[in-house]
Design a protein around this motif. Structure first.
Motif, PDB file in Angstrom:
ATOM      1  N   PRO A  23       0.813  -1.225   0.000  1.00  0.00           N
ATOM      2  CA  PRO A  23       0.000   0.000   0.000  1.00  0.00           C
ATOM      3  C   PRO A  23       0.845   1.273   0.000  1.00  0.00           C
ATOM      4  O   PRO A  23       0.464   2.271  -0.613  1.00  0.00           O
ATOM      5  CB  PRO A  23      -0.812  -0.131   1.300  1.00  0.00           C
ATOM      6  N   HIS A  24       1.988   1.238   0.686  1.00  0.00           N
ATOM      7  CA  HIS A  24       2.869   2.407   0.675  1.00  0.00           C
ATOM      8  C   HIS A  24       3.454   2.649  -0.724  1.00  0.00           C
ATOM      9  O   HIS A  24       3.659   3.807  -1.125  1.00  0.00           O
ATOM     10  CB  HIS A  24       4.003   2.198   1.681  1.00  0.00           C
ATOM     11  N   LEU A  25       3.703   1.578  -1.456  1.00  0.00           N
ATOM     12  CA  LEU A  25       4.303   1.696  -2.793  1.00  0.00           C
ATOM     13  C   LEU A  25       3.277   2.026  -3.866  1.00  0.00           C
ATOM     14  O   LEU A  25       3.661   2.207  -5.031  1.00  0.00           O
ATOM     15  CB  LEU A  25       5.008   0.387  -3.171  1.00  0.00           C
ATOM     16  N   ARG A  26       2.012   2.083  -3.526  1.00  0.00           N
ATOM     17  CA  ARG A  26       0.971   2.218  -4.543  1.00  0.00           C
ATOM     18  C   ARG A  26       1.193   3.426  -5.449  1.00  0.00           C
ATOM     19  O   ARG A  26       1.158   3.304  -6.671  1.00  0.00           O
ATOM     20  CB  ARG A  26      -0.400   2.338  -3.872  1.00  0.00           C
ATOM     21  N   ARG A  27       1.423   4.603  -4.862  1.00  0.00           N
ATOM     22  CA  ARG A  27       1.564   5.801  -5.709  1.00  0.00           C
ATOM     23  C   ARG A  27       2.839   5.750  -6.550  1.00  0.00           C
ATOM     24  O   ARG A  27       2.873   6.276  -7.665  1.00  0.00           O
ATOM     25  CB  ARG A  27       1.525   7.055  -4.849  1.00  0.00           C
ATOM     26  N   TYR A  28       3.896   5.118  -6.041  1.00  0.00           N
ATOM     27  CA  TYR A  28       5.129   4.978  -6.817  1.00  0.00           C
ATOM     28  C   TYR A  28       4.907   4.025  -7.996  1.00  0.00           C
ATOM     29  O   TYR A  28       5.400   4.271  -9.098  1.00  0.00           O
ATOM     30  CB  TYR A  28       6.256   4.463  -5.928  1.00  0.00           C
ATOM     31  N   ILE A  29       4.175   2.960  -7.743  1.00  0.00           N
ATOM     32  CA  ILE A  29       3.880   1.999  -8.812  1.00  0.00           C
ATOM     33  C   ILE A  29       2.982   2.645  -9.861  1.00  0.00           C
ATOM     34  O   ILE A  29       3.198   2.474 -11.072  1.00  0.00           O
ATOM     35  CB  ILE A  29       3.215   0.742  -8.223  1.00  0.00           C
ATOM     36  N   GLU A  30       1.978   3.403  -9.426  1.00  0.00           N
ATOM     37  CA  GLU A  30       1.086   4.074 -10.376  1.00  0.00           C
ATOM     38  C   GLU A  30       1.859   5.061 -11.238  1.00  0.00           C
ATOM     39  O   GLU A  30       1.642   5.142 -12.457  1.00  0.00           O
ATOM     40  CB  GLU A  30      -0.032   4.781  -9.622  1.00  0.00           C
ATOM     41  N   LEU A  31       2.757   5.829 -10.621  1.00  0.00           N
ATOM     42  CA  LEU A  31       3.558   6.790 -11.391  1.00  0.00           C
ATOM     43  C   LEU A  31       4.469   6.075 -12.381  1.00  0.00           C
ATOM     44  O   LEU A  31       4.603   6.498 -13.542  1.00  0.00           O
ATOM     45  CB  LEU A  31       4.385   7.646 -10.430  1.00  0.00           C
ATOM     46  N   ALA A  32       5.087   4.972 -11.958  1.00  0.00           N
ATOM     47  CA  ALA A  32       5.968   4.220 -12.855  1.00  0.00           C
ATOM     48  C   ALA A  32       5.193   3.627 -14.017  1.00  0.00           C
ATOM     49  O   ALA A  32       5.658   3.652 -15.168  1.00  0.00           O
ATOM     50  CB  ALA A  32       6.676   3.115 -12.067  1.00  0.00           C
ATOM     51  N   VAL A  33       4.007   3.103 -13.748  1.00  0.00           N
ATOM     52  CA  VAL A  33       3.177   2.531 -14.813  1.00  0.00           C
ATOM     53  C   VAL A  33       2.768   3.602 -15.806  1.00  0.00           C
ATOM     54  O   VAL A  33       2.808   3.393 -17.033  1.00  0.00           O
ATOM     55  CB  VAL A  33       1.948   1.835 -14.205  1.00  0.00           C
ATOM     56  N   LEU A  34       2.367   4.778 -15.302  1.00  0.00           N
ATOM     57  CA  LEU A  34       1.944   5.858 -16.203  1.00  0.00           C
ATOM     58  C   LEU A  34       3.095   6.318 -17.097  1.00  0.00           C
ATOM     59  O   LEU A  34       2.956   6.377 -18.322  1.00  0.00           O
ATOM     60  CB  LEU A  34       1.416   7.030 -15.381  1.00  0.00           C
ATOM     61  N   LEU A  35       4.244   6.635 -16.500  1.00  0.00           N
ATOM     62  CA  LEU A  35       5.378   7.119 -17.294  1.00  0.00           C
ATOM     63  C   LEU A  35       5.874   6.042 -18.252  1.00  0.00           C
ATOM     64  O   LEU A  35       6.183   6.329 -19.418  1.00  0.00           O
ATOM     65  CB  LEU A  35       6.508   7.557 -16.363  1.00  0.00           C
ATOM     66  N   GLY A  36       5.944   4.804 -17.769  1.00  0.00           N
ATOM     67  CA  GLY A  36       6.380   3.728 -18.643  1.00  0.00           C
ATOM     68  C   GLY A  36       5.452   3.531 -19.826  1.00  0.00           C
ATOM     69  O   GLY A  36       5.900   3.333 -20.959  1.00  0.00           O
ATOM     70  N   ALA A  37       4.137   3.591 -19.576  1.00  0.00           N
ATOM     71  CA  ALA A  37       3.168   3.396 -20.658  1.00  0.00           C
ATOM     72  C   ALA A  37       3.276   4.503 -21.703  1.00  0.00           C
ATOM     73  O   ALA A  37       3.204   4.241 -22.909  1.00  0.00           O
ATOM     74  CB  ALA A  37       1.756   3.334 -20.095  1.00  0.00           C
TER      75      ALA A  37
END
Length: 308
Positions: free
Chosen positions: A221-235
């Protein structure tokens, strides 16, 4: 006699001062805004204009205004739909696989061990390599049917050589993309792990929580926003992939491994159809903006809820 100040006048003066102060802060950003408009919006408007014309460079007389006919034609084009699906599959496959590998590597690098700095540098290296070099590396050194490293490894267990880029072009490009983008995902997740409060983890350990429970209920849950940001930029970046496809498979066989940017290149610089190529470019840009806007709003909402 004391003079009284009208409250409405005082309010108007305060608002005017606030507006002046706001413009004073924004003024240094004005040159950057003007440059951005000139460099991005004006070419985009010109592209929209080209997309409404039937213009083939091999036939100068074909330059006529056709309105939305190019958009109707590309959505009726079966090849366009195929490469659009390929673009989605490339993006989803690369982002998901790179994210899973990135999380695993970040969890390993978050631990202290001898040579941690050297290992971290080696894992980051693929992201620092230019896409052209990455494509040449995988197509020649790794996937070459005669002397590629992959065929040498599978040959040790008796598997015959495979012409990877010819028989499995989509998979070959996807592997190269995952290899290049995994370090990017790893770095963002690692930043999230290192920002996690250690006292929370220690409290969970004292309470007897297992490693898996700590990861799934506290760390993830703590990593959620980091994962979302990485997915967005990567996509956003992966959907614009061109180098790997051009150098490894040339979109073939046929258009089996092509994506939208490569198909646009084919229509514009090989088919000389400027009108339809421009229409495809507009569709890709608009779709990317819509998806990115929705994703950014979800991410900002996640950040705001975390702060609250």
């Amino acid at each position: 006699m004391a003079t009284t100040v009208n409250p409405s006048t005082r309010s108007t003066t305060t608002e005017a001062h606030a507006r002046r102060e706001a413009w004073r802060r924004r003024l240094p950003l004005l040159p950057a805004l003007v440059f951005t408009i000139i460099a991005t919006q004006i070419p985009f408007l010109i592209t929209i204009w080209y997309s409404m014309r039937s213009w083939n460079l091999l036939n100068p007389a074909s330059d006529v205004f056709v309105g939305l006919q190019n958009y109707i034609a590309i959505f009726a084009d079966r090849t366009f739909r195929q490469v659009a699906v390929n673009s989605v599959l490339y993006t989803l496959g690369c982002v998901l696989l790179a994210m899973l590998l990135g999380i695993g590597l970040a969890l390993l690098l978050d631990r202290k061990f001898i040579g941690q700095g050297v290992v971290r540098t080696m894992l980051i290296t693929p992201f620092l390599i230019m896409p052209v070099v990455s494509a040449i590396l995988w197509s020649i050194s790794m996937f070459n049917p005669s002397y590629g490293l992959v065929n040498w490894v599978i040959g040790l267990v008796g598997i015959p050589p495979v012409a990877w880029t010819s028989q499995y072009p989509f998979l070959s490009v996807l592997v190269a993309l995952v290899w290049q983008w995994t370090p990017f995902m790893m770095l963002l997740v690692l930043a999230g792990l290192q920002s996690q409060p250690k006292d929370v983890l220690e409290a969970a350990q004292v309470d007897g929580a297992s490693t898996l429970n700590t990861f799934f209920y506290i760390t993830l849950p703590h990593l959620r926003r980091y994962i979302e940001l990485a997915v967005l930029l990567g996509a956003i970046y992966v959907v614009n992939t061109f180098d790997q496809i051009y150098l490894m498979t040339a979109g073939g066989p046929g258009t089996q491994s092509a994506n939208l940017p490569y198909y646009i290149y084919q229509r514009a610089f090989l088919g000389f159809d400027i009108g339809q190529a421009a229409a495809m470019g507009v569709v890709v840009v608009v779709a990317t903006i819509v998806i990115a806007t929705v994703a950014l709003r979800l991410i900002f909402k996640s950040f705001m809820s975390t702060e609250d």
